[in-house]
Design a protein around this motif. Structure first.
Motif, PDB file in Angstrom:
ATOM      1  N   ARG A 109       0.834  -1.203   0.000  1.00 31.22           N
ATOM      2  CA  ARG A 109       0.000   0.000   0.000  1.00 31.22           C
ATOM      3  C   ARG A 109       0.871   1.256   0.000  1.00 31.22           C
ATOM      4  N   ALA A 110       1.929   1.270   0.841  1.00 31.06           N
ATOM      5  CA  ALA A 110       2.831   2.422   0.879  1.00 31.06           C
ATOM      6  C   ALA A 110       3.502   2.628  -0.471  1.00 31.06           C
ATOM      7  N   HIS A 111       3.880   1.531  -1.114  1.00 30.52           N
ATOM      8  CA  HIS A 111       4.499   1.621  -2.443  1.00 30.52           C
ATOM      9  C   HIS A 111       3.517   2.193  -3.463  1.00 30.52           C
ATOM     10  N   VAL A 112       2.290   1.679  -3.471  1.00 32.17           N
ATOM     11  CA  VAL A 112       1.278   2.132  -4.435  1.00 32.17           C
ATOM     12  C   VAL A 112       0.934   3.600  -4.211  1.00 32.17           C
ATOM     13  N   LEU A 113       0.710   3.990  -2.955  1.00 30.99           N
ATOM     14  CA  LEU A 113       0.348   5.374  -2.665  1.00 30.99           C
ATOM     15  C   LEU A 113       1.491   6.332  -2.995  1.00 30.99           C
ATOM     16  N   SER A 151       5.512   2.124   5.780  1.00 33.70           N
ATOM     17  CA  SER A 151       6.741   2.899   5.781  1.00 33.70           C
ATOM     18  C   SER A 151       6.673   3.969   4.704  1.00 33.70           C
ATOM     19  N   GLU A 152       7.237   5.143   5.002  1.00 31.43           N
ATOM     20  CA  GLU A 152       7.280   6.204   4.004  1.00 31.43           C
ATOM     21  C   GLU A 152       8.409   5.981   2.999  1.00 31.43           C
ATOM     22  N   VAL A 153       9.319   5.084   3.315  1.00 32.35           N
ATOM     23  CA  VAL A 153      10.442   4.772   2.439  1.00 32.35           C
ATOM     24  C   VAL A 153      10.476   3.276   2.216  1.00 32.35           C
ATOM     25  N   ASP A 154      10.675   2.858   0.952  1.00 33.38           N
ATOM     26  CA  ASP A 154      10.763   1.434   0.644  1.00 33.38           C
ATOM     27  C   ASP A 154      12.074   0.874   1.187  1.00 33.38           C
ATOM     28  N   VAL A 155      11.962   0.009   2.199  1.00 37.44           N
ATOM     29  CA  VAL A 155      13.137  -0.611   2.803  1.00 37.44           C
ATOM     30  C   VAL A 155      13.123  -2.093   2.463  1.00 37.44           C
ATOM     31  N   PRO A 156      14.189  -2.626   1.867  1.00 36.05           N
ATOM     32  CA  PRO A 156      14.168  -4.027   1.448  1.00 36.05           C
ATOM     33  C   PRO A 156      14.183  -4.989   2.623  1.00 36.05           C
ATOM     34  N   VAL A 216      13.415  -5.703  -5.131  1.00 35.05           N
ATOM     35  CA  VAL A 216      12.328  -4.806  -5.529  1.00 35.05           C
ATOM     36  C   VAL A 216      11.231  -4.956  -4.482  1.00 35.05           C
ATOM     37  N   VAL A 217      10.257  -4.018  -4.487  1.00 41.58           N
ATOM     38  CA  VAL A 217       9.125  -4.152  -3.571  1.00 41.58           C
ATOM     39  C   VAL A 217       8.254  -5.311  -4.054  1.00 41.58           C
ATOM     40  N   PRO A 218       8.091  -6.349  -3.238  1.00 36.94           N
ATOM     41  CA  PRO A 218       7.315  -7.505  -3.693  1.00 36.94           C
ATOM     42  C   PRO A 218       5.825  -7.333  -3.426  1.00 36.94           C
ATOM     43  N   LEU A 219       5.031  -8.045  -4.183  1.00 35.98           N
ATOM     44  CA  LEU A 219       3.612  -8.216  -3.878  1.00 35.98           C
ATOM     45  C   LEU A 219       3.445  -9.660  -3.444  1.00 35.98           C
ATOM     46  N   ARG A 220       3.105  -9.849  -2.174  1.00 38.23           N
ATOM     47  CA  ARG A 220       2.910 -11.203  -1.645  1.00 38.23           C
ATOM     48  C   ARG A 220       1.412 -11.419  -1.507  1.00 38.23           C
ATOM     49  N   PHE A 238       7.074  -9.522  -8.499  1.00 34.45           N
ATOM     50  CA  PHE A 238       7.533  -8.158  -8.716  1.00 34.45           C
ATOM     51  C   PHE A 238       6.964  -7.705 -10.045  1.00 34.45           C
ATOM     52  N   SER A 239       6.903  -6.405 -10.240  1.00 35.50           N
ATOM     53  CA  SER A 239       6.223  -5.887 -11.433  1.00 35.50           C
ATOM     54  C   SER A 239       7.120  -4.948 -12.223  1.00 35.50           C
TER      55      SER A 239
END
Length: 269
Positions: A164-168, A200-205, A211-215, A226-227
């Motif tokens: 959600r944080a990634h999408v927003l 999170s406001e920052v993507d942290v692996p 990459v930011v995963p979609l689980r 990943f997309s």
């Protein structure tokens, strides 16, 4: 009734320059015009030519739809067509889209417009749609609304807070870059959806993430994706310029095996 006076082209160009965080000097250097002339254009003391509007629009990376608006504000006819996707002149585009979608199976892939409405998708997309409320699947289907809505795909997203944080964040940047009020409204709507996970406001692996995963939970399985985003490289038509292909790839072997197994099981696969 009240009428809203259209903004002059100079003020609109200044707005785009400020949105891109460029000084008049930097833009004048990039566009090969004098900063004095640019200042006169922005304040309305000088009327820009059609060619200057197009040159400044190119340097400012203004979307084609808005370039037409700048031309109209400057007293010129629009130059970029907005063809219907089923128009004969877009036959090659439709063919290319379908080839990409079909070639990506059994992995999910979909085509969206500038507001994230679903234009087309392959058979693999169905796994994200199953179980969603019927009203979310009524055209036009907004894929971001579907993904984060509590009656859509959100309950099946294991890492909902992270995704959600990634999408927003992505939508917020897109809205800021384009100035599109529809995207601003969509961001405000999605931001108000409930989420019981930290964001999170920052993507942290996480461990092993590049990459930011979609689980995504599918029955007893947790699938990891990943997309990537694909756009047309040299569009001259507004409709083509506003299309994007979102392709999902398996991020681990178990997800790859699941997609291959279910893909073979689908009729006609």
């Amino acid at each position: 009734m009240t009428t809203v006076e259209p903004r002059p082209v100079g003020a609109l160009l200044r707005q785009w320059r400020e949105r891109r965080r460029l000084s008049q000097l930097q833009l004048s250097l990039d566009a090969d015009i004098s900063s004095r002339h640019l200042s006169f254009v922005e304040t309305g003391r000088s009327k820009p030519t059609r060619e200057m509007i197009l040159r400044l629009s190119e340097q400012l990376d203004v979307p084609l739809r808005e370039r037409n608006g700048l031309l109209l504000a400057g007293g010129y006819a629009p130059v970029y067509p907005a063809s219907s996707l089923d128009a004969p002149e877009l036959d090659a585009v439709r063919t290319a889209l379908r080839q990409v979608l079909a070639g990506h199976e059994p992995n999910p892939a979909l085509v969206v417009d500038r507001h994230w409405n679903l234009v087309d998708g392959n058979a693999g997309v169905q796994l994200f749609l199953d179980g969603a409320a019927p009203d979310l699947l009524a055209p036009p289907v907004n894929v971001l609304r579907l993904s984060l809505h509590p009656e859509g795909a959100a309950p099946n997203i294991v890492n909902l807070g992270e995704w959600r944080a990634h999408v927003l964040g992505r939508l917020r940047r897109q809205a800021a870059a384009t100035g599109d009020p529809v995207l601003h409204d969509l961001h405000a709507e999605l931001r108000d959806y409930p989420c019981d996970q930290p964001e999170s406001e920052v993507d942290v692996p996480g461990a092993g993430d590049v990459v930011v995963p979609l689980r995504f939970r599918r029955g007893d399985e947790v699938l990891s994706f990943f997309s990537t985003t694909t756009v047309f490289g040299t569009p001259l038509d507004i409709t083509v310029a506003e299309l994007a292909i979102e392709s999902f790839f398996p991020a681990d072997q178990s997800t790859k095996d699941y997609l291959q197994a279910t893909g073979r099981a689908r009729p006609g696969a």
